[in-house]
Design an enzyme around this catalytic site. Structure first.
Site, PDB file in Angstrom:
ATOM      1  N   SER A 117    -108.974 -51.291  59.838  1.00  0.00           N
ATOM      2  CA  SER A 117    -107.633 -51.022  59.332  1.00  0.00           C
ATOM      3  C   SER A 117    -107.390 -49.543  59.104  1.00  0.00           C
ATOM      4  CB  SER A 117    -107.423 -51.716  57.980  1.00  0.00           C
ATOM      5  OG  SER A 117    -107.065 -53.037  58.163  1.00  0.00           O
ATOM      6  N   GLU A 166    -103.791 -52.978  52.082  1.00  0.00           N
ATOM      7  CA  GLU A 166    -103.600 -52.769  53.516  1.00  0.00           C
ATOM      8  C   GLU A 166    -102.329 -51.967  53.794  1.00  0.00           C
ATOM      9  OE1 GLU A 166    -105.513 -54.059  56.457  1.00  0.00           O
ATOM     10  OE2 GLU A 166    -104.278 -52.367  57.027  1.00  0.00           O
ATOM     11  N   ASP A 207    -102.165 -48.210  55.399  1.00  0.00           N
ATOM     12  CA  ASP A 207    -101.490 -47.980  56.677  1.00  0.00           C
ATOM     13  C   ASP A 207    -100.402 -46.921  56.537  1.00  0.00           C
ATOM     14  OD1 ASP A 207    -103.119 -49.986  57.568  1.00  0.00           O
ATOM     15  OD2 ASP A 207    -101.557 -51.513  57.739  1.00  0.00           O
TER      16      ASP A 207
END
Ligand SMILES: *[C@@H]1O[C@H](CO)[C@@H](O)[C@H](O)[C@H]1NC(C)=O
Ligand SMILES: *[C@@H]1O[C@H](CO)[C@@H](O)[C@H](O)[C@H]1NC(C)=O
Ligand SMILES: *[C@@H]1O[C@H](CO)[C@@H](O)[C@H](O)[C@H]1NC(C)=O
Ligand SMILES: *[C@@H]1O[C@H](CO)[C@@H](O)[C@H](O)[C@H]1NC(C)=O
Ligand SMILES: *[C@@H]1O[C@H](CO)[C@@H](O)[C@H](O)[C@H]1NC(C)=O
Ligand SMILES: *[C@@H]1O[C@H](CO)[C@@H](O)[C@H](O)[C@H]1NC(C)=O
Ligand SMILES: *[C@@H]1O[C@H](CO)[C@@H](O)[C@H](O)[C@H]1NC(C)=O
Length: 600
Positions: free
Chosen positions: A523, A305, A309
């Site tokens: 995400s 994640e 990002d």
């Protein structure tokens, strides 16, 4: 006076009440406790396994009421509404702190209560507006203060353990002076929205063999390979920013949050830049630790994640200065630990930190969230207010909308469990929080070119937050298109509908632990959309304008014309097909950035 208005008491009875307050004995131990908050039982999947050890330490957070929040909200609507004369006249830190602060009477009575349990000022950690106070206590003391008994609860799917209770009480005189105390009844798990669906595990990337280009919605040319493999170049082509160079030095910034021990790996980032953003190779972001958040650079501890990002969020906006915040606060409960690290309330820590800063990145993305019903309403509403405070300061707050369609995303879409946690165990759609907060911009997901709603795109209607007026006509327009009776009882048609926007969310090519691989999930969409908001802010700041701030009033009142409507696809869950994407707003996608209007 401000406080009196909030409680709705008449002046006379309120004065009387405040006299009674001051007449209260110094020791609260004699005061009768009254139930403050309770839940029917732990959410699905959690089981009590043992009494909590009395010496286990927890960080107890106490929220004091914000009697002027209504005024703050009024400012937020005005400065975020493009048709208002005050559009863009964002509030300062001091102004926001003042409007978020509790009444002095609440502060003093809560302090007295804490003092009666032996806490002095040096042991209290306060938020900038003093609307939160945190103390570190062993379970035995928390139990006495809250008239409750804590247990260890275990989560069947993950094996996580946490220390919680299903109800707590407070001395009656405190009820009007404390909104909530946590951790008590909160069982949220705040999973990263990187799709946890089984098909999305990293697989070695086989570069797309497609050649040539696809024509995008505004006649822009997009490499044909982008239909299978999404890179930074693809997103710039699709959302038409290939020719836009950001300024880097005009004060514009972008921020990304990290929770749950998700570490953004520097080496992976450089490898990603080499592959997808060669100009950015050798550049870096600013790491900030919040509440003891770590920055573990062991390659084996890189987080998918956090890598996703930072690689896309910073890659798309290079050379805009980027900040990554790592906030601690997560399960598991560790039996003999003297560390309070199962607080599991990361947002309030991050909010306290960020609201204390004078210089905040103008566009911030978060790709974490959980089922709304596992977050007590009292806590959800306070955290949501914190996002409103950021909006009033001119910050755009984006959240991924979730990866479970209309369901909880915990299992196979066909079999996932969608049960209410209100004691009735009804089948319901499971909205996600913070996407359901009306003061954030929730970002859903799309796939392919031309774009359609990706099937896992989280969306629906909040059971906690009423529909804000900015989306009345859009949401009513959608509801009118539904065949009467559709999904009756499964969702709350008067709730805040989400997501607000969408972006690509499938087959993003990232670098993780030194290897390339694909990820999917909303995400992917949140940092992507946030990056384009940041590019718009860059152009606005260069033109002497304010940052965009809270986006939704702008988006729904006309900004949508600058976005590309997604009209195909649906988001199944809870044994249903979910909601269809349609012309105009829908609870699956809504709109993606539209090339033709990018710089408006
Ligand atoms: C992109 O891929 C989808 C799914 O395979 C396909 O339906 C669509 O036609 C492709 N787009 C183009 C322009 O080829
Ligand atoms: C943006 O920067 C690149 C690389 O420095 C340069 O080639 C290009 O001309 C610039 N584009 C614009 C619109 O200034
Ligand atoms: C980025 O910053 C970190 C922390 O200071 C450092 O370890 C790393 O080498 C830096 N990366 C580059 C490319 O400068
Ligand atoms: C939780 O506490 C344990 C024991 O003190 C410590 O080793 C661990 O690093 C802590 N975890 C976090 C995320 O703070
Ligand atoms: C709710 O109902 C489902 C399906 O009947 C069942 O599997 C589940 O155990 C029930 N949960 C509770 C808390 O009663
Ligand atoms: C539906 O939403 C409204 C507005 O938020 C709320 O007042 C009401 O309690 C909700 N009803 C249910 C059944 O959740
Ligand atoms: C979605 O569209 C399909 C195909 O037009 C239709 O059969 C279905 O009833 C629609 N579902 C909803 C919830 O509107």
């Amino acid at each position: 006076m401000r406080f009196l208005a909030r409680t709705g008491l008449s002046l006379a009875s309120a004065l009387l009440a405040s006299q009674l307050v001051y007449a209260a004995p110094k020791s609260f131990r004699g005061c009768s406790h009254k139930l403050k908050e309770s839940i029917a039982g732990p959410p699905h999947g959690w089981t009590p396994v043992a009494a909590a050890p009395k010496d286990h330490v927890i960080d107890l957070k106490i929220a004091l009421p914000q009697p002027n929040f209504g005024t703050l909200e009024k400012h937020l609507w005005e400065v975020s509404d493009p048709s208002h004369t005050r559009y863009g006249a964002h509030l300062s830190k001091e102004e926001v702190d003042e409007l978020m602060s509790p009444h002095p009477e609440s502060l003093s009575i809560v302090d007295e209560w804490l003092a009666s349990h032996g806490f002095d000022e040096s042991q209290l950690v306060r938020s900038p507006a003093k609307d939160w106070v945190t103390i570190r206590v062993p379970v035995v003391v928390a139990e006495e203060m809250l008239g409750t008994t804590y247990h260890i609860y275990e989560h069947s799917a993950s094996g996580d353990s946490i220390v919680r209770t299903t109800s707590y009480s407070l001395p009656e005189v405190l009820h009007d002076h404390i909104d909530l105390v946590q951790p008590t009844t909160m069982f949220a798990r705040f999973k990263p929205m990187k799709s946890s669906l089984h098909w999305s595990t990293l697989t070695p990337a086989s570069p797309s063999t497609s050649t040539g280009t696809i024509t995008g919605p505004a006649g822009n040319q997009v490499d044909a390979s982008c239909n299978e493999t999404v890179t930074v170049t693809c997103l710039k082509q699709l959302y038409n920013s290939v020719d836009y160079n950001t300024t880097a030095t005009n004060g514009n910034q972008i921020g990304l949050t990290g929770y749950l021990g998700q570490y953004a790996n520097y080496d992976d980032l450089e490898q990603f830049y080499e592959l997808e953003v060669p100009d950015a190779y050798g550049s870096n972001f600013t790491f900030v630790s919040v509440n003891g958040g770590q920055n573990d650079q062991d390659p084996a501890d890189a987080g998918v994640e956090a890598n996703l990002d930072t690689q896309f969020g910073f890659g798309l906006t290079y050379p805009t200065p980027g900040t990554f915040w790592s906030t601690a606060g997560e399960p598991p409960f560790i039996p003999d630990s003297l560390e309070a690290n199962d607080t599991n309330e990361p947002y309030s820590y991050w909010l306290s930190y960020i609201l204390d800063q004078t210089d905040i990145p103008q566009a911030i993305s978060t790709s974490y969230g959980d089922d709304e019903q596992t977050v007590p309403y009292s806590y959800a509403s306070r955290v949501c207010n914190g996002f409103a405070a950021l909006g009033a300061r001119g910050i755009s707050i984006m959240f991924s909308s979730g990866d479970g369609g209309v369901g909880d995303g915990d299992a196979d879409p066909a079999t996932q469990e969608c049960y209410s946690n209100d004691g009735t165990n009804r089948t319901i759609f499971i909205p996600g929080f913070p996407a359901s907060c009306p003061y954030v911009t929730a970002v859903g997901g799309t796939v392919n070119i031309p774009e359609t709603a990706v099937f896992f795109s989280g969306g629906g209607f909040s059971d906690y937050f009423a529909r804000p007026s900015y989306q009345d006509s859009a949401v009513e327009g959608y509801l009118e298109k539904l065949v009467p009776g559709t999904y009756e009882g499964l969702y709350n048609a008067s709730g805040r509908g989400y997501p607000d926007v969408a972006a690509q969310a499938y087959n993003f090519l990232i670098v993780y632990q030194g290897q390339t691989g694909y990820v999917a999930g909303t995400s992917c969409a949140s940092p992507t959309f946030t990056a384009f908001v940041s590019l718009l802010n860059d152009a606005r700041i260069n033109a002497g304008k304010s940052s965009l701030g809270f986006l939704n009033p702008f988006i729904y009142s006309g900004g949508y014309a600058g976005l590309n409507d997604i009209t195909e696809g649906n988001n199944p869950g809870c044994g249903t097909e979910g909601f269809n994407a349609t012309i105009g707003w829908d609870p699956g996608t809504y709109c993606v950035p539209d090339p033709a209007h990018r710089q408006n």
